[in-house]
Scaffold this motif. Structure first.
Motif, short mmCIF file in Angstrom:
data_model
loop_
_atom_site.label_atom_id
_atom_site.label_comp_id
_atom_site.label_asym_id
_atom_site.label_seq_id
_atom_site.Cartn_x
_atom_site.Cartn_y
_atom_site.Cartn_z
N ARG A 110 51.84 124.75 133.90
CA ARG A 110 51.27 124.66 132.55
C ARG A 110 51.11 123.22 132.12
O ARG A 110 50.08 122.83 131.55
CB ARG A 110 52.14 125.43 131.54
CG ARG A 110 52.06 126.93 131.65
CD ARG A 110 52.67 127.57 130.42
NE ARG A 110 54.06 127.16 130.23
CZ ARG A 110 55.11 127.82 130.73
NH1 ARG A 110 54.92 128.91 131.46
NH2 ARG A 110 56.33 127.40 130.49
N HIS A 111 52.13 122.43 132.37
CA HIS A 111 52.09 121.03 131.94
C HIS A 111 50.96 120.27 132.65
O HIS A 111 50.23 119.50 132.01
CB HIS A 111 53.43 120.37 132.24
CG HIS A 111 53.44 118.88 132.03
ND1 HIS A 111 53.36 118.31 130.77
CD2 HIS A 111 53.48 117.86 132.92
CE1 HIS A 111 53.37 116.99 130.90
NE2 HIS A 111 53.43 116.69 132.18
N LEU A 112 50.80 120.49 133.94
CA LEU A 112 49.76 119.77 134.68
C LEU A 112 48.36 120.24 134.24
O LEU A 112 47.43 119.43 134.20
CB LEU A 112 49.95 119.97 136.18
CG LEU A 112 51.21 119.34 136.78
CD1 LEU A 112 51.27 119.56 138.29
CD2 LEU A 112 51.29 117.85 136.46
N ALA A 164 45.58 117.69 132.73
CA ALA A 164 44.24 117.59 133.30
C ALA A 164 43.16 117.86 132.26
O ALA A 164 42.07 117.29 132.32
CB ALA A 164 44.11 118.55 134.48
N ARG A 165 43.45 118.74 131.30
CA ARG A 165 42.47 119.05 130.26
C ARG A 165 42.36 117.92 129.24
O ARG A 165 41.26 117.55 128.81
CB ARG A 165 42.88 120.34 129.56
CG ARG A 165 41.91 120.81 128.46
CD ARG A 165 42.55 121.94 127.69
NE ARG A 165 43.77 121.49 127.03
CZ ARG A 165 44.76 122.30 126.68
NH1 ARG A 165 44.69 123.59 126.96
NH2 ARG A 165 45.83 121.83 126.08
N ALA A 215 42.22 112.28 138.42
CA ALA A 215 42.31 112.88 139.75
C ALA A 215 43.74 112.92 140.26
O ALA A 215 44.10 113.78 141.06
CB ALA A 215 41.43 112.10 140.73
N THR A 216 44.60 111.99 139.79
CA THR A 216 45.97 111.95 140.30
C THR A 216 46.82 113.11 139.77
O THR A 216 47.89 113.39 140.33
CB THR A 216 46.64 110.63 139.91
OG1 THR A 216 46.66 110.51 138.48
CG2 THR A 216 45.88 109.46 140.49
#
Length: 347
Positions: free
Chosen positions: A170-172, A176-177, A182-183
């Motif tokens: 969820r955190h990632l 990303a949003r 890209a990392t």
């Protein structure tokens, strides 16, 4: 009071550069010397603009230094709230912990640990987020928050680890949003989840993390040599999760949990730090406390790296200080009642 200081500080930060610029323009437009073409006039004009430019640079430098100090203070407070020091004793276990950050600018790291007494036993997490500094702080917060709830809610240790995996996913996704990078898709966390039951039995789930060292008397050995699971992030956990039994933590024995920054630390000549050797020296004079073990490792680490670690380092020492269970018939315990035969009378 603080609401008044902040607008005043902003007004000063904008007013001083404006005043410097107005001074330079006023000199150029109104001073007769600035309109002359002579050598002396040019020297004076250059000196004035040099002084104005120097003043602007110094002012901006001071403003940046203030902002940097403020960021460090905020980061330090945030990490102290997230990675709060564990109590010195948790359900009969003596606890000592410390963290060293490689990011000297923000004073925060990507390592995490927690020790919680639950109805299922004492549960411990030790983790290492890829990278360090402020970007890793959000990941630490997500994982610690999830563990602090799951440790109490879940009876099975595998379900605790699965909750951590979902929290990281969820955190990632949110990162990303909000900040496309890209990392983010390459992020991973090594995690070790440990359960110490009332009788000292040890059960562990390890996702790519270094195995702790077990200190028994004057001997030092890894708690297990089994291959760990992959780190959280790149690959999903297997469908069936069963904790690895790792024997017992007997009274007086200690576990030393750490992140890989401890064993990867190098000196000026490129030599790695030997954690087992340091632990062997620490327990040479037996018995030793958890605080003494931690202090010995920290002192050796700082001496080895000349107080400048190249990676975040977290250390957690757990020592079994539980009192032995009372034996039947011991002082202070109830004895079973005895009956005496009644004398018989002859007829």
């Amino acid at each position: 009071m603080f609401g008044i200081r902040r607008p005043l500080r902003r007004a000063l930060s904008l007013g001083l550069p404006t005043a410097w610029g107005a001074l330079a323009i006023t000199y150029k437009l109104s001073c007769p010397l600035a309109r002359q073409d002579g050598l002396m006039a040019r020297i004076v004009t250059s000196a004035v603009f040099f002084a104005v430019g120097t003043g602007l640079i110094l002012h901006m430098r001071q403003a940046l230094v203030r902002e940097l100090k403020q960021a460090r203070r905020v980061a330090g407070v945030a990490q102290s709230v997230l990675l709060r020091p564990p109590p010195p004793r948790v359900d009969g276990l003596n606890v000592a912990a410390a963290q060293l950050s490689a990011d000297r600018g923000a004073s925060v790291g990507g390592d995490l640990y927690e020790v919680i007494a639950t109805e299922h036993g004492v549960r411990v997490v030790m983790g290492d987020v890829r990278g360090h500094g402020l970007p890793a702080l959000g990941t630490v917060a997500a994982l610690l928050g999830s563990f602090r709830e799951a440790a109490h809610d879940e009876r099975d240790l595998g379900r605790v680890l699965r909750r951590l995996e979902r929290a990281l996913e969820r955190h990632l996704r949110e990162r990303a949003r909000d900040t496309p990078d890209a990392t983010v898709t390459e992020e991973f966390v090594t995690v070790l989840v440990l359960e110490i039951r009332e009788d000292g039995e040890l059960h562990v789930l390890n996702c790519g993390h270094p195995w702790p060292y077990l200190l028994s008397g004057t001997s030092v050995r890894p708690l297990s040599r089994a291959d760990p699971l992959p780190p959280l992030g790149p690959f999903p956990l297997p469908a069936e999760l069963s904790a690895t039994p790792c024997g017992q933590l007997r009274r007086g024995e200690s576990l030393v949990l750490f992140t890989d920054g401890a064993e990867d630390a190098r000196d000026a000549r490129g030599r790695f730090f030997s954690l087992p050797e340091t632990l062997e020296k620490a327990v040479r004079d037996h018995p030793v406390t958890a605080q003494q073990i931690l202090r010995a490792v920290l002192t050796a680490l700082l001496r080895h790296t000349t107080a400048v670690p190249t990676d975040d380092i977290a250390l957690l020492v757990l020592q079994n200080g539980r009192l032995p269970a009372p034996t039947p018939g011991a002082r202070g315990t109830a004895r079973p009642a005895t009956t005496h035969p009644q004398p018989t009378t002859r007829r």
